[in-house]
Design a protein around this motif. Structure first.
Motif, PDB file in Angstrom:
ATOM      1  N   MET A 294      53.063  25.691  51.406  1.00  0.00           N
ATOM      2  CA  MET A 294      52.584  26.970  50.931  1.00  0.00           C
ATOM      3  C   MET A 294      53.694  27.995  51.135  1.00  0.00           C
ATOM      4  SD  MET A 294      49.105  29.047  51.942  1.00  0.00           S
ATOM      5  CE  MET A 294      48.054  27.768  51.310  1.00  0.00           C
ATOM      6  N   SER A 295      53.847  28.867  50.139  1.00  0.00           N
ATOM      7  CA  SER A 295      54.858  29.922  50.206  1.00  0.00           C
ATOM      8  C   SER A 295      54.342  31.105  51.004  1.00  0.00           C
ATOM      9  CB  SER A 295      55.213  30.407  48.804  1.00  0.00           C
ATOM     10  OG  SER A 295      55.783  29.380  48.054  1.00  0.00           O
ATOM     11  N   ARG A 296      55.283  31.866  51.509  1.00  0.00           N
ATOM     12  CA  ARG A 296      54.940  33.073  52.248  1.00  0.00           C
ATOM     13  C   ARG A 296      55.641  34.241  51.554  1.00  0.00           C
ATOM     14  NH1 ARG A 296      52.807  33.256  57.079  1.00  0.00           N
ATOM     15  NH2 ARG A 296      52.933  35.136  58.316  1.00  0.00           N
ATOM     16  N   LEU A 297      54.901  35.319  51.286  1.00  0.00           N
ATOM     17  CA  LEU A 297      55.444  36.493  50.611  1.00  0.00           C
ATOM     18  C   LEU A 297      55.295  37.726  51.484  1.00  0.00           C
ATOM     19  CD1 LEU A 297      53.814  36.021  47.090  1.00  0.00           C
ATOM     20  CD2 LEU A 297      56.137  35.448  47.741  1.00  0.00           C
ATOM     21  N   THR A 298      56.219  38.640  51.325  1.00  0.00           N
ATOM     22  CA  THR A 298      56.113  39.946  51.957  1.00  0.00           C
ATOM     23  C   THR A 298      56.117  40.968  50.836  1.00  0.00           C
ATOM     24  OG1 THR A 298      57.327  39.185  53.886  1.00  0.00           O
ATOM     25  CG2 THR A 298      57.193  41.560  53.556  1.00  0.00           C
ATOM     26  N   ILE A 299      55.130  41.842  50.818  1.00  0.00           N
ATOM     27  CA  ILE A 299      55.067  42.860  49.769  1.00  0.00           C
ATOM     28  C   ILE A 299      55.003  44.244  50.397  1.00  0.00           C
ATOM     29  CG2 ILE A 299      53.932  41.314  48.145  1.00  0.00           C
ATOM     30  CD1 ILE A 299      51.346  42.902  48.698  1.00  0.00           C
ATOM     31  N   SER A 300      55.421  45.227  49.622  1.00  0.00           N
ATOM     32  CA  SER A 300      55.317  46.630  50.025  1.00  0.00           C
ATOM     33  C   SER A 300      54.394  47.321  49.038  1.00  0.00           C
ATOM     34  CB  SER A 300      56.688  47.301  49.995  1.00  0.00           C
ATOM     35  OG  SER A 300      57.558  46.667  50.897  1.00  0.00           O
ATOM     36  N   MET A 301      53.591  48.241  49.554  1.00  0.00           N
ATOM     37  CA  MET A 301      52.699  48.996  48.687  1.00  0.00           C
ATOM     38  C   MET A 301      52.436  50.360  49.318  1.00  0.00           C
ATOM     39  SD  MET A 301      48.933  47.326  49.277  1.00  0.00           S
ATOM     40  CE  MET A 301      49.461  45.651  49.225  1.00  0.00           C
ATOM     41  N   PRO A 302      52.044  51.313  48.498  1.00  0.00           N
ATOM     42  CA  PRO A 302      51.720  52.639  49.031  1.00  0.00           C
ATOM     43  C   PRO A 302      50.543  52.547  50.018  1.00  0.00           C
ATOM     44  CG  PRO A 302      51.900  52.703  46.643  1.00  0.00           C
ATOM     45  CD  PRO A 302      51.940  51.265  47.047  1.00  0.00           C
TER      46      PRO A 302
ATOM     47  N   GLY B 214      33.782  42.961  53.946  1.00  0.00           N
ATOM     48  CA  GLY B 214      33.393  41.557  53.945  1.00  0.00           C
ATOM     49  C   GLY B 214      33.618  40.828  52.638  1.00  0.00           C
ATOM     50  N   ARG B 215      34.296  41.475  51.702  1.00  0.00           N
ATOM     51  CA  ARG B 215      34.558  40.830  50.411  1.00  0.00           C
ATOM     52  C   ARG B 215      35.618  39.740  50.540  1.00  0.00           C
ATOM     53  NH1 ARG B 215      33.864  46.292  49.106  1.00  0.00           N
ATOM     54  NH2 ARG B 215      32.021  46.646  47.840  1.00  0.00           N
ATOM     55  N   TYR B 216      36.505  39.914  51.500  1.00  0.00           N
ATOM     56  CA  TYR B 216      37.593  38.959  51.743  1.00  0.00           C
ATOM     57  C   TYR B 216      37.770  38.805  53.238  1.00  0.00           C
ATOM     58  CZ  TYR B 216      38.490  39.901  46.852  1.00  0.00           C
ATOM     59  OH  TYR B 216      38.337  40.043  45.492  1.00  0.00           O
ATOM     60  N   GLY B 217      38.236  37.641  53.646  1.00  0.00           N
ATOM     61  CA  GLY B 217      38.447  37.392  55.063  1.00  0.00           C
ATOM     62  C   GLY B 217      39.726  37.991  55.598  1.00  0.00           C
ATOM     63  N   ASN B 218      40.733  38.099  54.717  1.00  0.00           N
ATOM     64  CA  ASN B 218      42.020  38.653  55.132  1.00  0.00           C
ATOM     65  C   ASN B 218      42.827  39.059  53.897  1.00  0.00           C
ATOM     66  OD1 ASN B 218      43.372  36.287  54.124  1.00  0.00           O
ATOM     67  ND2 ASN B 218      42.758  35.239  56.003  1.00  0.00           N
ATOM     68  N   VAL B 219      43.992  39.628  54.121  1.00  0.00           N
ATOM     69  CA  VAL B 219      44.836  40.123  53.034  1.00  0.00           C
ATOM     70  C   VAL B 219      45.238  38.987  52.100  1.00  0.00           C
ATOM     71  CG1 VAL B 219      47.046  41.233  52.500  1.00  0.00           C
ATOM     72  CG2 VAL B 219      45.660  42.079  54.397  1.00  0.00           C
ATOM     73  N   SER B 220      45.559  37.830  52.652  1.00  0.00           N
ATOM     74  CA  SER B 220      45.970  36.696  51.825  1.00  0.00           C
ATOM     75  C   SER B 220      44.875  36.286  50.847  1.00  0.00           C
ATOM     76  CB  SER B 220      46.357  35.507  52.701  1.00  0.00           C
ATOM     77  OG  SER B 220      47.517  35.798  53.427  1.00  0.00           O
ATOM     78  N   GLU B 221      43.630  36.248  51.313  1.00  0.00           N
ATOM     79  CA  GLU B 221      42.518  35.901  50.423  1.00  0.00           C
ATOM     80  C   GLU B 221      42.404  36.896  49.284  1.00  0.00           C
ATOM     81  OE1 GLU B 221      38.750  35.355  52.331  1.00  0.00           O
ATOM     82  OE2 GLU B 221      39.539  33.859  53.714  1.00  0.00           O
ATOM     83  N   TYR B 222      42.569  38.175  49.616  1.00  0.00           N
ATOM     84  CA  TYR B 222      42.479  39.218  48.590  1.00  0.00           C
ATOM     85  C   TYR B 222      43.530  39.000  47.510  1.00  0.00           C
ATOM     86  CZ  TYR B 222      42.287  43.828  46.421  1.00  0.00           C
ATOM     87  OH  TYR B 222      42.175  44.843  45.519  1.00  0.00           O
ATOM     88  N   PHE B 223      44.770  38.783  47.914  1.00  0.00           N
ATOM     89  CA  PHE B 223      45.841  38.625  46.931  1.00  0.00           C
ATOM     90  C   PHE B 223      45.743  37.302  46.176  1.00  0.00           C
ATOM     91  CE2 PHE B 223      47.532  42.255  49.106  1.00  0.00           C
ATOM     92  CZ  PHE B 223      48.021  43.003  48.047  1.00  0.00           C
ATOM     93  N   ARG B 224      45.299  36.248  46.812  1.00  0.00           N
ATOM     94  CA  ARG B 224      45.083  34.990  46.089  1.00  0.00           C
ATOM     95  C   ARG B 224      44.020  35.183  45.005  1.00  0.00           C
ATOM     96  NH1 ARG B 224      45.983  32.506  51.254  1.00  0.00           N
ATOM     97  NH2 ARG B 224      43.749  32.567  51.700  1.00  0.00           N
ATOM     98  N   ASP B 225      42.964  35.936  45.336  1.00  0.00           N
ATOM     99  CA  ASP B 225      41.927  36.208  44.350  1.00  0.00           C
ATOM    100  C   ASP B 225      42.487  37.023  43.185  1.00  0.00           C
ATOM    101  OD1 ASP B 225      39.165  36.070  43.438  1.00  0.00           O
ATOM    102  OD2 ASP B 225      39.051  38.210  43.928  1.00  0.00           O
ATOM    103  N   LEU B 226      43.320  38.018  43.478  1.00  0.00           N
ATOM    104  CA  LEU B 226      43.928  38.813  42.405  1.00  0.00           C
ATOM    105  C   LEU B 226      44.767  37.941  41.484  1.00  0.00           C
ATOM    106  CD1 LEU B 226      45.178  42.071  44.170  1.00  0.00           C
ATOM    107  CD2 LEU B 226      43.251  41.823  42.605  1.00  0.00           C
ATOM    108  N   VAL B 227      45.579  37.061  42.059  1.00  0.00           N
ATOM    109  CA  VAL B 227      46.433  36.183  41.257  1.00  0.00           C
ATOM    110  C   VAL B 227      45.569  35.231  40.436  1.00  0.00           C
ATOM    111  CG1 VAL B 227      48.166  34.353  41.352  1.00  0.00           C
ATOM    112  CG2 VAL B 227      48.418  36.386  42.792  1.00  0.00           C
ATOM    113  N   ARG B 228      44.541  34.656  41.050  1.00  0.00           N
ATOM    114  CA  ARG B 228      43.647  33.733  40.352  1.00  0.00           C
ATOM    115  C   ARG B 228      42.988  34.426  39.162  1.00  0.00           C
ATOM    116  NH1 ARG B 228      40.602  32.973  44.392  1.00  0.00           N
ATOM    117  NH2 ARG B 228      41.996  31.528  45.419  1.00  0.00           N
ATOM    118  N   ARG B 229      42.491  35.643  39.377  1.00  0.00           N
ATOM    119  CA  ARG B 229      41.842  36.380  38.282  1.00  0.00           C
ATOM    120  C   ARG B 229      42.829  36.708  37.175  1.00  0.00           C
ATOM    121  NH1 ARG B 229      37.088  40.155  40.309  1.00  0.00           N
ATOM    122  NH2 ARG B 229      36.477  39.043  42.194  1.00  0.00           N
TER     123      ARG B 229
END
Length: 88
Positions: free
Chosen positions: A1-9, A23-38
């Motif tokens: 699995m790859s590891r990414l570092t991102i910057s955001m406002p 409670g929509r996501y367990g952690n930041v990684s889950e949130y971003f994986r969902d965004l990419v999947r969508r």
């Protein structure tokens, strides 16, 4: 699995943290994986729709209408769908 570092406002980070806190996501990684999947699903659906449109167009054959007639019909349909303003 790859590891990414991102910057955001900060405002975006607060949004992500709020989604996790709600409670929509367990952690930041889950949130971003969902965004990419969508995003992948949305793009795949768009490609499938374009393929369907091309297949329909190919199956319809050659039109006996003039190019200006076809263009006007396309503009009229786009206006009806709210995709084109009245000025065009």
């Amino acid at each position: 699995m790859s590891r990414l570092t991102i910057s955001m406002p900060d405002q975006m980070n607060e949004w992500v943290e709020a989604q996790i806190a709600a409670g929509r996501y367990g952690n930041v990684s889950e949130y971003f994986r969902d965004l990419v999947r969508r995003d992948q699903e949305r793009r795949e659906a768009a490609v499938a729709e374009l393929r369907t449109m091309l297949e329909r167009a190919d199956a319809s054959g050659v039109s006996d209408r003039s190019f200006p007639d076809i263009l006007e019909a396309a503009r009229r349909e786009a206006r009806q769908k709210g995709l084109l303003g009245d000025e065009n």
